[in-house]
Design an enzyme around this catalytic site. Structure first.
Site, PDB file in Angstrom:
ATOM      1  N   CYS A 129       0.808  -1.222   0.000  1.00 14.11           N
ATOM      2  CA  CYS A 129       0.000   0.000   0.000  1.00 14.11           C
ATOM      3  C   CYS A 129       0.845   1.279   0.000  1.00 14.11           C
ATOM      4  CB  CYS A 129      -0.952   0.008   1.191  1.00 14.11           C
ATOM      5  SG  CYS A 129      -2.061  -1.424   1.228  1.00 14.11           S
ATOM      6  N   HIS A 266      -3.259   7.273   2.066  1.00 11.39           N
ATOM      7  CA  HIS A 266      -3.678   5.943   1.626  1.00 11.39           C
ATOM      8  C   HIS A 266      -5.079   5.672   2.164  1.00 11.39           C
ATOM      9  CE1 HIS A 266      -4.043   1.737   1.015  1.00 11.39           C
ATOM     10  NE2 HIS A 266      -3.730   1.385   2.250  1.00 11.39           N
ATOM     11  N   ASN A 296     -10.089  -0.117  -0.138  1.00  8.94           N
ATOM     12  CA  ASN A 296      -8.626  -0.056  -0.108  1.00  8.94           C
ATOM     13  C   ASN A 296      -8.082  -0.642  -1.402  1.00  8.94           C
ATOM     14  OD1 ASN A 296      -5.883  -0.393   0.335  1.00  8.94           O
ATOM     15  ND2 ASN A 296      -6.115  -1.236   2.402  1.00  8.94           N
TER      16      ASN A 296
END
Length: 339
Positions: A129, A266, A296
């Site tokens: 990520c 993020h 996500n």
């Protein structure tokens, strides 16, 4: 005058298949598991996500995002001399998704009577990520040294392929997508647009809290090819390192959180974003939030959020942005950008 890497164009792409929390609840019910829209929203802030179609690869999503970014920058594919793709879900073991994207950009350009970035350096970065921050940092460094002049930096993921749909706590969190930026060399005294400072880190002692512990050996999958996550451990680490890296990056540029116009984090969990905003004394009105619509999307989440805010007219030229993320590894990092 100093050489900087300036973002001159942004782009993003989401697969057509959109699943609401109710869709996910129905999917899990077929497996004898229970969840609900209320449960997911309360804990994560996620309402919908997108899943790639069968045969739709990370490079396909990356291509569409890249073409958007190039168009926004007013550049043609052949003008790109560096391609860096951040992904944890590559098209294949090798070659890199970046080289596959390079071929697809060339084919798209040929269809319009032009040609693509053949000969440009192309490689992948894998920091889960945090991947886009790592990729941006690498591209920024290569531009600052004069190795590249026009870079395409992409985050692209098809996480739906590695989700365990027998684990209701993780499969509802992730989605697929891609985001891209064009970085170009520019010179100024430090007051103009560009990547002003970056900060990247990793702590391999925490590999087990977020991982896909599988690989390919002898033509078969060795280990477990599905995502595993200790959500509480990730949350605890994330809220600490995100504040730390943001302050470190600001200090490198001689600035403080009061100088920031936007936080572009993020998009993992609304609670993590809210916690980070509080620590940096930023109201949520100055935090770009897309996790409710995208889930996500790992390395794609920061450039996706950035592009959506730019195209919505929220982020304006001259504003100061803090981009930051955390991911499996355990990795984390940030980038301070004058847009």
């Amino acid at each position: 005058m100093t050489l900087y890497a300036r973002i001159t164009g942004t782009g993003s792409h989401l697969p057509a298949r959109r699943l609401t929390n109710d869709d996910m609840a129905a999917l899990l019910a077929q497996r004898g598991l229970q969840t609900s829209d209320e449960w997911i929203v309360e804990r994560t802030g996620i309402r919908t996500r997108h899943f790639a179609a069968d045969g739709e690869m990370a490079s396909d999503l990356a291509l569409q995002a890249s073409l958007q970014a190039l168009a926004a920058a007013g550049r043609q594919p052949h003008e790109v001399d560096l391609i860096v793709v951040a992904t944890s879900t590559p098209d294949m073991v090798f070659p890199s998704t970046a080289t596959i994207l390079q071929r697809k950009l060339h084919e798209a350009a040929q269809a319009q009577g032009g040609h693509g970035p053949i000969g440009a350096a192309a490689f992948d970065v894998q920091a889960v990520c945090t991947g886009f921050i790592y990729a941006l940092t690498v591209a920024d460094a290569l531009i600052r040294t004069g190795t590249a002049r026009c870079a395409l930096v992409v985050g692209a993921e098809v996480f739906s392929r590695i989700l365990n749909f027998d684990d209701r706590t993780t499969c509802v969190l992730f989605g697929d997508g891609a985001g891209a930026v064009v970085l170009e060399a520019t010179e100024h005294d430090g007051s103009g647009p560009g990547v002003l400072a970056t900060d990247i880190h990793a702590d391999g002692r925490h590999t087990g809290i977020l991982c896909v512990p599988g690989t390919v050996a002898g033509g078969q999958v060795l280990g477990d090819p599905l995502l595993r996550m200790d959500g509480q451990a990730v949350f605890k680490l994330a809220v600490g390192v995100l504040e730390e890296t943001a302050r470190t990056t600001l200090a490198k540029a001689g600035m403080t959180e009061t100088d920031l116009d936007w936080l572009v984090p993020h998009q993992a969990n609304i609670r993590i974003m809210q916690s980070t905003a509080r620590k940096l004394k930023l109201p949520m009105e100055r935090v770009v939030v897309t996790v409710d619509q995208h889930g996500n999307t790992s390395a794609a989440s920061i450039p996706l959020a950035l592009d959506h805010a730019v195209r919505a007219g929220r982020i304006q030229p001259g504003q100061l942005l803090m981009l930051e993320g955390v991911g499996g590894g355990f990795t984390w990092g940030s980038a301070l950008v004058r847009y």
